[in-house]
Design a protein around this motif. Structure first.
Motif, PDB file in Angstrom:
ATOM      1  N   LEU A   1     -29.248  34.882  10.932  1.00  9.66           N
ATOM      2  CA  LEU A   1     -28.234  33.976  11.484  1.00  9.66           C
ATOM      3  C   LEU A   1     -26.805  34.324  11.069  1.00  9.66           C
ATOM      4  O   LEU A   1     -25.911  34.361  11.887  1.00  9.66           O
ATOM      5  CB  LEU A   1     -28.535  32.533  11.069  1.00  9.66           C
ATOM      6  N   LYS A   2     -26.594  34.545   9.758  1.00  5.10           N
ATOM      7  CA  LYS A   2     -25.215  34.706   9.285  1.00  5.10           C
ATOM      8  C   LYS A   2     -25.184  35.430   7.950  1.00  5.10           C
ATOM      9  O   LYS A   2     -26.089  35.285   7.143  1.00  5.10           O
ATOM     10  CB  LYS A   2     -24.561  33.322   9.148  1.00  5.10           C
ATOM     11  N   GLU A   3     -24.109  36.177   7.753  1.00  5.68           N
ATOM     12  CA  GLU A   3     -23.874  36.862   6.483  1.00  5.68           C
ATOM     13  C   GLU A   3     -22.422  36.646   6.096  1.00  5.68           C
ATOM     14  O   GLU A   3     -21.546  36.637   6.962  1.00  5.68           O
ATOM     15  CB  GLU A   3     -24.149  38.363   6.666  1.00  5.68           C
ATOM     16  N   GLY A   4     -22.164  36.456   4.813  1.00  4.01           N
ATOM     17  CA  GLY A   4     -20.791  36.317   4.371  1.00  4.01           C
ATOM     18  C   GLY A   4     -20.689  36.203   2.862  1.00  4.01           C
ATOM     19  O   GLY A   4     -21.658  35.882   2.186  1.00  4.01           O
ATOM     20  N   GLU A   5     -19.494  36.471   2.375  1.00  6.24           N
ATOM     21  CA  GLU A   5     -19.254  36.418   0.937  1.00  6.24           C
ATOM     22  C   GLU A   5     -18.738  35.037   0.546  1.00  6.24           C
ATOM     23  O   GLU A   5     -17.868  34.483   1.208  1.00  6.24           O
ATOM     24  CB  GLU A   5     -18.222  37.482   0.571  1.00  6.24           C
ATOM     25  N   MET A   6     -19.339  34.498  -0.505  1.00 10.40           N
ATOM     26  CA  MET A   6     -18.869  33.228  -1.067  1.00 10.40           C
ATOM     27  C   MET A   6     -19.001  33.314  -2.585  1.00 10.40           C
ATOM     28  O   MET A   6     -19.759  34.141  -3.099  1.00 10.40           O
ATOM     29  CB  MET A   6     -19.700  32.051  -0.547  1.00 10.40           C
ATOM     30  N   ALA A   7     -18.274  32.454  -3.272  1.00  3.08           N
ATOM     31  CA  ALA A   7     -18.379  32.389  -4.727  1.00  3.08           C
ATOM     32  C   ALA A   7     -19.350  31.271  -5.096  1.00  3.08           C
ATOM     33  O   ALA A   7     -19.328  30.192  -4.501  1.00  3.08           O
ATOM     34  CB  ALA A   7     -17.019  32.133  -5.347  1.00  3.08           C
ATOM     35  N   LYS A   8     -20.216  31.554  -6.049  1.00  3.35           N
ATOM     36  CA  LYS A   8     -21.198  30.581  -6.538  1.00  3.35           C
ATOM     37  C   LYS A   8     -20.784  30.174  -7.942  1.00  3.35           C
ATOM     38  O   LYS A   8     -20.535  31.034  -8.783  1.00  3.35           O
ATOM     39  CB  LYS A   8     -22.585  31.235  -6.537  1.00  3.35           C
ATOM     40  N   ARG A   9     -20.690  28.877  -8.181  1.00  2.00           N
ATOM     41  CA  ARG A   9     -20.356  28.384  -9.516  1.00  2.00           C
ATOM     42  C   ARG A   9     -21.608  28.439 -10.376  1.00  2.00           C
ATOM     43  O   ARG A   9     -22.643  27.871 -10.044  1.00  2.00           O
ATOM     44  CB  ARG A   9     -19.837  26.952  -9.419  1.00  2.00           C
TER      45      ARG A   9
ATOM     46  N   VAL B   1     -18.986  33.331  -9.456  1.00  2.00           N
ATOM     47  CA  VAL B   1     -19.452  34.696  -9.243  1.00  2.00           C
ATOM     48  C   VAL B   1     -19.570  34.926  -7.742  1.00  2.00           C
ATOM     49  O   VAL B   1     -20.165  34.110  -7.028  1.00  2.00           O
ATOM     50  CB  VAL B   1     -20.825  34.921  -9.928  1.00  2.00           C
ATOM     51  N   LYS B   2     -19.009  36.041  -7.258  1.00  2.00           N
ATOM     52  CA  LYS B   2     -19.080  36.353  -5.824  1.00  2.00           C
ATOM     53  C   LYS B   2     -20.435  36.935  -5.464  1.00  2.00           C
ATOM     54  O   LYS B   2     -20.950  37.817  -6.145  1.00  2.00           O
ATOM     55  CB  LYS B   2     -17.985  37.356  -5.443  1.00  2.00           C
ATOM     56  N   TYR B   3     -21.004  36.405  -4.398  1.00  2.00           N
ATOM     57  CA  TYR B   3     -22.265  36.910  -3.851  1.00  2.00           C
ATOM     58  C   TYR B   3     -22.112  37.040  -2.352  1.00  2.00           C
ATOM     59  O   TYR B   3     -21.282  36.365  -1.736  1.00  2.00           O
ATOM     60  CB  TYR B   3     -23.420  35.929  -4.120  1.00  2.00           C
ATOM     61  N   THR B   4     -22.957  37.871  -1.758  1.00  2.00           N
ATOM     62  CA  THR B   4     -23.066  37.907  -0.309  1.00  2.00           C
ATOM     63  C   THR B   4     -24.266  37.049   0.039  1.00  2.00           C
ATOM     64  O   THR B   4     -25.351  37.228  -0.519  1.00  2.00           O
ATOM     65  CB  THR B   4     -23.224  39.345   0.205  1.00  2.00           C
TER      66      THR B   4
END
Length: 153
Positions: A39-47, A55-58
């Motif tokens: 469906l979707k891919e993107g970079e976000m930061a996880k606390r 921490v940044k994850y894809t």
């Protein structure tokens, strides 16, 4: 004619799954479920709940699971895998003038296995993620209920 169009969509979804699976270390395992689609891919930061650091994850959203991974040697290494049918999402902003607030970009992923706050790159990107994940959760919960219903009959 309708069947042909349906098969074409199926083929496109399958190609997309293969393309995404190739980016992920041991990603071929994602292809084991023939009903799964990307469906979707993107970079976000996880606390991080333990340290409080971001921490940044894809993130990779599939029809039945949300995966988050980090890049390692050109491939994505899976850090977490959360089945959607058990997931809930809580929007952390109340919609009032919060454009500058950190809540304007964040939401809480709640899952029995793992719960954490995620930060999108913008309020708009957050809105897209919320809508896409919530729709996927709804579809997956219905799909699971149909399977259970068929099993009970």
């Amino acid at each position: 004619k309708k069947l042909h169009a349906s098969l074409k969509v199926d083929s496109t979804l399958k190609k997309e799954m293969i393309k995404v699976a190739r980016k992920i270390l041991n990603g071929q395992i994602l292809l084991n479920d023939p009903t799964r689609y990307f469906l979707k891919e993107g970079e976000m930061a996880k606390r991080c709940n333990r340290t409080g650091r971001n921490v940044k994850y894809t993130f990779f959203l599939f029809s039945d699971v949300l995966i988050y991974a980090h890049k390692s040697g050109g491939m994505y290494k899976i850090h977490g895998e959360l089945p959607l049918h058990l997931m809930k999402i809580m929007n952390l902003s109340n919609g009032t003038h919060e454009k500058k607030s950190k809540h304007a970009r964040s939401f809480h992923l709640i899952h029995p296995r793992k719960s954490f706050v995620v930060f999108a790159s913008s309020p708009e990107e957050k809105a897209i993620w919320l809508e896409t994940i919530n729709a996927a959760i709804g579809r997956e919960v219905k799909r699971k209920a149909r399977i259970e219903g068929a099993r009970q009959a």
